[in-house]
Design a protein around this motif. Structure first.
Motif, PDB file in Angstrom:
ATOM      1  N   ASP A 267      35.552 -55.075  11.612  1.00 26.27           N
ATOM      2  CA  ASP A 267      36.770 -54.855  10.777  1.00 26.27           C
ATOM      3  C   ASP A 267      37.144 -53.559  10.667  1.00 26.27           C
ATOM      4  O   ASP A 267      38.461 -53.074  10.853  1.00 26.27           O
ATOM      5  N   LYS A 268      36.335 -52.398  10.666  1.00 27.23           N
ATOM      6  CA  LYS A 268      36.634 -51.152  10.424  1.00 27.23           C
ATOM      7  C   LYS A 268      37.139 -50.597  11.919  1.00 27.23           C
ATOM      8  O   LYS A 268      38.277 -49.808  11.884  1.00 27.23           O
TER       9      LYS A 268
ATOM     10  N   GLU B 200      43.581 -52.518  18.603  1.00 26.71           N
ATOM     11  CA  GLU B 200      44.187 -54.126  18.843  1.00 26.71           C
ATOM     12  C   GLU B 200      43.139 -54.852  19.594  1.00 26.71           C
ATOM     13  O   GLU B 200      43.013 -54.481  20.782  1.00 26.71           O
ATOM     14  N   TYR B 201      42.810 -55.953  18.958  1.00 28.95           N
ATOM     15  CA  TYR B 201      42.018 -57.173  19.788  1.00 28.95           C
ATOM     16  C   TYR B 201      42.702 -58.273  19.869  1.00 28.95           C
ATOM     17  O   TYR B 201      43.745 -58.338  19.438  1.00 28.95           O
TER      18      TYR B 201
ATOM     19  N   LYS C 162      38.160 -62.014  15.708  1.00 29.63           N
ATOM     20  CA  LYS C 162      37.280 -62.066  14.347  1.00 29.63           C
ATOM     21  C   LYS C 162      36.892 -63.599  14.239  1.00 29.63           C
ATOM     22  O   LYS C 162      35.981 -63.594  13.469  1.00 29.63           O
ATOM     23  N   THR C 163      37.532 -64.415  14.436  1.00 27.06           N
ATOM     24  CA  THR C 163      37.331 -65.852  13.907  1.00 27.06           C
ATOM     25  C   THR C 163      36.593 -66.546  14.828  1.00 27.06           C
ATOM     26  O   THR C 163      35.983 -67.629  14.486  1.00 27.06           O
TER      27      THR C 163
ATOM     28  N   LYS D 294      27.340 -61.826  21.059  1.00 25.80           N
ATOM     29  CA  LYS D 294      28.507 -61.366  20.470  1.00 25.80           C
ATOM     30  C   LYS D 294      29.462 -61.298  21.686  1.00 25.80           C
ATOM     31  O   LYS D 294      29.149 -60.877  22.839  1.00 25.80           O
ATOM     32  N   SER D 295      30.863 -61.608  21.290  1.00 23.10           N
ATOM     33  CA  SER D 295      31.804 -61.182  22.432  1.00 23.10           C
ATOM     34  C   SER D 295      32.182 -59.615  22.459  1.00 23.10           C
ATOM     35  O   SER D 295      32.163 -59.202  21.437  1.00 23.10           O
TER      36      SER D 295
END
Length: 272
Positions: free
Chosen positions: A109-110, A116-117, A122-123, A231-232
């Motif tokens: 989040d930080k 830009e992702y 996130k989901t 993790k991606s």
């Protein structure tokens, strides 16, 4: 007012209107160009040892992610410059807009405040537009009787993670009070593990496998069979040097096309 004067005024008015239209079109064109994908993409990468994904060899960024980005850039007729640097410096450069983006970064989040992702970063645990899915493991001293059963709170502490890595925050959020981030890379965290003879290290499965055979660590460390998490990892863009959404998606799509080409990926992996 005679007819000649009227005609002169109309001509001047028409010329002024035409000039105004041409100026507007020029400004619009320049604005469009400034928002287009850059002809040369300047990105940074962690200079630490994240084999086989990213590592440094002779001051040059190497690894699977580098191969993938170069291939994607070729498909888009885009030049790319990849600069290896200390991880925290890489993050600072992206925050300040001194690079176009970062190759090989997980979602946080930080970081999303200045990077830009892809929309699902996130989901989704396995993002559709990821570079790869990376597995993290727990490493302990070879003499330790500890067995990781999936309960993170039982990890022998301190839990050592390289400075600036997002997995440190993951561990803290899951209840680990003593997360040690004093070392710049995995080599340093593992040296502390064997010299201080306590605690744990959390690192990539591929990195752990490599260091198990390293002369300094062979026979002194063991990797837990059960993984800590996966993790991606992404190509993310600096918000301070923005490209338009269509151009970002074009680059992410090209990277995805590379990742999903099994024959090409096997060719790349064979090098490592």
């Amino acid at each position: 007012m005679n007819t000649q004067n009227i005609m002169i005024k109309l001509t001047i008015r028409s010329a002024t209107q035409l000039l105004s239209i041409l100026l507007s079109l020029t400004l619009f064109s320049l604005s469009s160009i400034s928002q287009a994908a850059p002809e040369k993409l300047v990105v940074c990468a962690d200079k630490g040892y994240w084999y086989p994904f990213v590592f440094t060899e002779g001051y040059e960024a190497k690894g699977l992610y580098i191969d993938m980005l170069n291939d994607a850039a070729d498909r888009l007729d885009m030049k790319v410059s990849i600069r290896p640097m200390d991880w925290k410096k890489c993050l600072r450069k992206a925050r300040a807009g001194k690079v176009d983006g970062i190759i090989g970064v997980s979602y946080k989040d930080k970081r999303a405040e200045y990077l830009e992702y892809p929309a699902d970063a996130k989901t989704k645990k396995f993002s559709d537009l990821r570079l790869t899915q990376v597995e993290y493991v727990v490493v302990n001293n070879a003499s330790s009787p500890y067995v990781f059963d999936g309960n993170v709170t039982t990890l022998p502490q301190p839990v050592r993670v390289p400075r600036g890595y997002s997995v440190a925050d993951d561990l803290k959020n899951e209840g680990i009070s003593d997360v040690n981030t004093k070392s710049k890379g995995d080599h340093g965290t593992l040296l502390r593990l064997i010299s201080e003879k306590n605690g744990s290290v959390v690192t990539l499965a591929t990195v752990a496998k490599h260091f198990e055979q390293h002369r300094l660590f062979k026979g002194k460390i063991k990797t837990q069979k059960r993984a800590y998490k996966s993790k991606s990892y992404f190509m993310a863009f600096s918000k301070k040097r923005p490209t338009d959404e269509a151009s970002r998606n074009e680059i992410w799509d090209a990277l995805t096309a590379v990742r999903t080409d099994s024959v090409l990926m096997e060719t790349y992996m064979a090098k490592y």
